[in-house]
Structures are given as C-alpha cells and as structure tokens.
Design a protein around this motif. Structure first.
Motif, PDB file in Angstrom:
ATOM      1  N   PHE A  41       0.810  -1.217   0.000  1.00 24.59           N
ATOM      2  CA  PHE A  41       0.000   0.000   0.000  1.00 24.59           C
ATOM      3  C   PHE A  41       0.844   1.268   0.000  1.00 24.59           C
ATOM      4  O   PHE A  41       0.320   2.377  -0.179  1.00 24.59           O
ATOM      5  N   SER A  42       2.163   1.132   0.207  1.00 25.95           N
ATOM      6  CA  SER A  42       3.001   2.336   0.262  1.00 25.95           C
ATOM      7  C   SER A  42       2.989   3.098  -1.055  1.00 25.95           C
ATOM      8  O   SER A  42       3.351   4.274  -1.099  1.00 25.95           O
ATOM      9  N   TYR A  43       2.569   2.456  -2.158  1.00 24.55           N
ATOM     10  CA  TYR A  43       2.423   3.177  -3.425  1.00 24.55           C
ATOM     11  C   TYR A  43       1.380   4.286  -3.318  1.00 24.55           C
ATOM     12  O   TYR A  43       1.444   5.274  -4.049  1.00 24.55           O
ATOM     13  N   THR A  44       0.434   4.119  -2.425  1.00 23.93           N
ATOM     14  CA  THR A  44      -0.532   5.193  -2.178  1.00 23.93           C
ATOM     15  C   THR A  44      -0.201   5.943  -0.894  1.00 23.93           C
ATOM     16  O   THR A  44      -0.298   7.166  -0.833  1.00 23.93           O
ATOM     17  N   GLY A  45       0.211   5.215   0.161  1.00 22.51           N
ATOM     18  CA  GLY A  45       0.368   5.819   1.474  1.00 22.51           C
ATOM     19  C   GLY A  45       1.370   6.955   1.548  1.00 22.51           C
ATOM     20  O   GLY A  45       1.174   7.915   2.288  1.00 22.51           O
ATOM     21  N   ILE A  46       2.437   6.897   0.762  1.00 25.81           N
ATOM     22  CA  ILE A  46       3.460   7.944   0.817  1.00 25.81           C
ATOM     23  C   ILE A  46       2.881   9.318   0.498  1.00 25.81           C
ATOM     24  O   ILE A  46       3.300  10.331   1.060  1.00 25.81           O
TER      25      ILE A  46
END
Length: 530
Positions: free
Chosen positions: A469-474
């Motif tokens: 999900f870090s592709y969105t979370g950042i």
C-alpha cells in the motif's frame, strides 16, 4: 546515510512476525466462496449507466422520476449484493419515501424552474452510498467492530449532511475492514466484500464496500476516506474513479476511528464514482465552505500542463515489483498524452519513494503538536473497554474464539515492536521528497504513478505483502491531491489504473486529467460485459 542497524532489525522483526502470522492464517482459515458465479451479471437498466450529473438533470427536467432512479438502484443492489456483500445495511424504504418527496417538490416548483433547482439542489433525487465508518443518521456506525454491532449514528457526518442538503438520497452504508486499517474489507461483523470483476478477488480497503458496489453498477457515487490509499486502492481494484483531495478541505468529522497524533494531517475524505464528470461537482459539495480554496471553477488547459511519469518506487525491499501490464498501461497514457496534446512527458525516478512504507509508518506514529501520541490500535480494538492484548487475541483467533480479524491482530502485534525515536534518516527522506515534488509540480505539474504493484489480488493475499500500500500511502504523508483513474482491463479481465497527482490545492489539474483519460481509455467498464 541509511537506516541504523537497530531500525533495520525493527523492520525485519515486524516483517517476520507478519509473515508467521499470515502463514498461520492461510493454513487455518476456510477459503472464501461465493457460489458458482465468477463475476456480477451485466447492467441491463439504462438508468444505471448515467452519471450523477446526468441523472440530476433528467430528474429536474421530469424525464425520469427520482422514485424510478432509486428503485432501479435498489433492484441492482438486490441483484448483486448477495454476491458482493458490499452494502451492509440499507435504508431502501426511507430512500423511496424521500424520492417521492423529491418528485412532489419538482412538480410544485414554480420559481425559477430547472435552473433554480440546479443551483439550490444540484443532486436532487440522486441516490448515493456511504462508507459505514461515516455517521449516517439511523444507520450502523461500527467500522466492523463486533462490540459496536448495535451502535446507530444519531446524526449525519458533515460531509453526508452537505450531500443531503444538495438533494442526494442515501441508500445505505457499505463495508470496511475492522477499524478501517487494512487493505481488504473484511471483518467479523459483516464478513468479506468481493470484487465485481472476479468474486475471488479483493475489493480493497478501507473503502472497499464503496468500491465494490460502485464497480458492480449498484451505486451512482459514494463517500470514501483515505489515510493510506483507502479511496485509491478500492477505486483501482474495482475499476472506478476516486479523489483523495488536499487535506483539510473536506471535513473528516463524524467518522471512525477518530484521528489522533498527526493522523488528521494525512486523512482525506472524498468522492468515489463511475464517471469522471461527477468528481468535481461532488467534491465541491463535499467541501462545503472550503470549496473556494480549490478554485474548481478555473478552466484547465491540459496542453499547458507539464506531465511527469514515475513507473515504480525504485525497488523497495518491502514492495512487490510492479506488474508489467500496469507499466504498459502507464506507457500508453504517456503515448496518448504526447500524441493528443502535443506535450512531452518526462519519465523520472524519485529515489526517496523507495522508503515510502517506512516514511508513512513513521509519520503515522508521530505525536500531535501538544506532544500527545496517537491512540494505540489495541486500545481502539477494545472500544472503550479494556485494551486488547494482541498475543492472547492471537491464541483466541487460533481457537476460533476471537471477535477480531487476523489483519487487526497482526497490526496490533506489529505495533508492540515499535521502539525508539523516529528515524532522522526517514524524516530527512520525507523532507527531501516533499521539496523535490514541490519544485517539480508547482502550480502546473501532474505526476503519473502506479496505485499498487499488482492487479487486484485474490482474497487475503495482501496479508503476505502487507506493505504494498506504500504506493498510495506515501502521498498521504505528503498531503497531495490525487485522482485514481481506470485504464481499461487486463488480460485477466481485471481493472488497470493509475494515480494522477498534483501539488497541494491544485486538485482541479488531476480532475481535468481524469476527464481526458476517461475519453481516451473508456473509463468504467461493466464487469458483467467484460
């Protein structure tokens, strides 16, 4: 400079704990089933293929009644929800009564006619759905917690109130993960939500019920929220549009769990819909008194924008490689932009993105300006009672006695591994990335980036790659507005998609780009016909 040995050991420990827990989950859990069907049936009622904007106009012009529209969506929900488990509580009877009142109002309207109605009540008679974590008067308000099974909202959340005042009619509330803190909408109260394009695939989270219902053609538009990708991942997995706006424009009040620490800085409430033309007008309504800050009425000339493309996060050890079909879809967008608009899209690498998960996790744990840390997740799981002890909850889960999901137990266990002060290295990486993007995007730049490394995974597969999900979370940590856009279907018949990103308060740039991409790539596809 890099992460210290202590910090690397901490991350390794968290990853090892999660891997062991999820292996246990996979061995001990029954496999989800949804009957013999593989996807939802096609949409047959033409009313279900009109945008909210088009429906509102037809209702005002008396070409169709609100009762007809609301009934059409009730029929569709009753057709597909047994397969999807997206809507967890309906208010069909009340919605039909409200639709009848709308039709009487239109019949009796004498002052100003249609234009006056459009100005005063732009969504008059149009049905919508709402994520169950938002308060909708008289509806359940549990976020999937068994301990809140009987809790009903006594008032509407502000964003729901604004939409009602604009004439919209709620049909019901939709499923979420427990406490909205996972990338699959599954809890012990309502069960598992499925993907309309393939019932053995996830609908995402935390706005997964919304994404599934919309993707299945069973809602016109919906209300979602996003602190780590909770609008964008479900929109991607279910082939629809969604917008995570600039923070502090749309109210986050009236939703669970409440923000604590610095989390309010990263949380955004926004619209989810099948048609791009609905994003801007619905966002304007949802923003209420803050709408003017986005200058949404200013025209956008796409030919004058600067476009940038980043194909992946640079190879983080915590995320999977990006699927080749997603990379190819983004390249096709670049080719179309250059051919249609005469722009030159610059491909970039942003090395700080490699630390996306660690940056997000670090900032989610920071205290507020008064030094108060965020509320522990295990305490939220206890819902006003005693704080849950994660190791004991894991034992109970293995014995089939826990009222919590493995995802929630795993998150609470990983929280126990946190120690020490925030990494200065990660703080510096975030600051460097923020400076770089501000200089890069300014007031006329748009960035293209994948929403997730995989196509919609099979149910519970995210448990084995929890940091994708870090592709969105950042971008939540950076506070940037993003529109998630569908880009057709993969070879497997699953949605492709892409994030469209701009600098703060430049939401209109991503919304305008979404309109273009819908025309270029076809937008939402009926899963029953795919």
């Amino acid at each position: 400079m890099a992460l210290s040995l202590l910090e690397r050991l901490q991350v390794w420990f968290m990853s090892a704990v999660m891997a062991v827990l999820y292996a246990l989950f996979w061995l001990l859990s029954p496999r989800p089933t949804a009957g013999s069907s593989t996807k939802v049936p096609p949409v047959t009622n033409p009313l279900l293929k009109l945008s909210a904007t088009q429906l509102a106009k037809k209702i005002r012009q008396r070409e169709v009644s609100s009762v007809e529209v609301v009934q059409a969506y009730i029929d569709r929900i009753q057709e597909v929800n047994p397969l999807l488990n997206a809507l967890v509580k309906d208010r069909f009877s009340a919605a039909l009564q409200e639709a009848a009142q709308v039709d009487r109002l239109i019949e009796e309207e004498t002052e100003g006619g249609e234009e006056a109605l459009a100005e005063r009540l732009p969504l008059l008679g149009v049905p919508l759905s709402v994520k169950e974590s938002f308060a909708v008067q008289g509806m359940p308000h549990s976020t999937g917690l068994v301990s809140r099974a009987k809790v009903l909202a006594s008032v509407d959340a502000p964003v729901v109130s604004y939409l009602k005042r604009a004439g919209a009619i709620p049909l019901g509330v939709t499923n979420t993960p427990e406490l909205c803190m996972w990338s699959e909408s599954h809890n012990r109260l309502y069960g598992l939500t499925r993907n309309p394009y393939s019932l053995d695939r996830t609908a995402g989270g935390s706005s997964g019920g919304e994404g599934s219902l919309l993707g299945g053609g069973a809602s016109v538009f919906g209300v979602g929220s996003d602190i780590g990708g909770s609008i964008r991942m479900p929109c991607y997995f279910n082939g629809i549009f969604g917008h995570k706006g600039t923070p502090y424009i749309v109210s986050n009040e009236g939703q669970l769990p409440p923000s604590s620490g610095r989390q309010e800085d990263f949380l955004s409430t926004g619209p989810m819909c099948r048609y791009a033309e609905d994003l801007l007008p619905i966002l304007k309504i949802m923003a209420g008194p803050n709408a003017h800050k986005l200058s949404l009425s200013e025209p956008v000339d796409l030919k004058k924008l600067r476009f940038f493309s980043v194909p992946h996060d640079g190879g983080s050890p915590y995320t999977s490689p990006v699927d080749k079909q997603l990379i190819q879809a983004q390249r096709k967008v670049v080719e179309r932009l250059e051919a249609d608009l005469g722009v030159k899209v610059q491909e970039l690498r942003l090395p700080e993105l490699k630390y996306g998960y660690q940056i997000w996790e670090t900032f989610m744990g920071l205290p507020d300006k008064d030094g108060k840390p965020p509320q522990p997740f295990a305490e939220l799981m206890g819902e006003g009672g005693s704080t849950v002890w994660p190791p004991w909850e894991l034992v109970k889960w293995m014995l089939g006695r826990s009222s919590h999901t493995m995802a929630s137990i795993g998150l609470a266990l990983s929280e126990m591994a946190h120690f020490g002060k925030p990494s200065q290295f990660l703080l510096q990486q975030k600051e460097a990335l923020e400076r770089h993007l501000e200089e890069l995007l300014g007031s006329d730049g748009v960035l293209l980036y994948p929403p997730y490394p995989h196509l919609a995974p099979k149910h519970h597969h995210q448990l084995f790659r929890p940091f994708n999900f870090s592709y969105t979370g950042i971008f939540n940590v950076l506070g940037l507005p993003i529109t998630q856009c569908p880009l057709g279907l993969s070879r497997e018949g699953l949605p492709l998609g892409m994030q469209v990103i701009s600098w703060k308060l430049q939401d209109r740039l991503t919304l305008a780009t979404a309109l273009y991409l819908e025309k270029a790539f076809g937008g939402w596809r009926d899963p029953g016909e795919s």
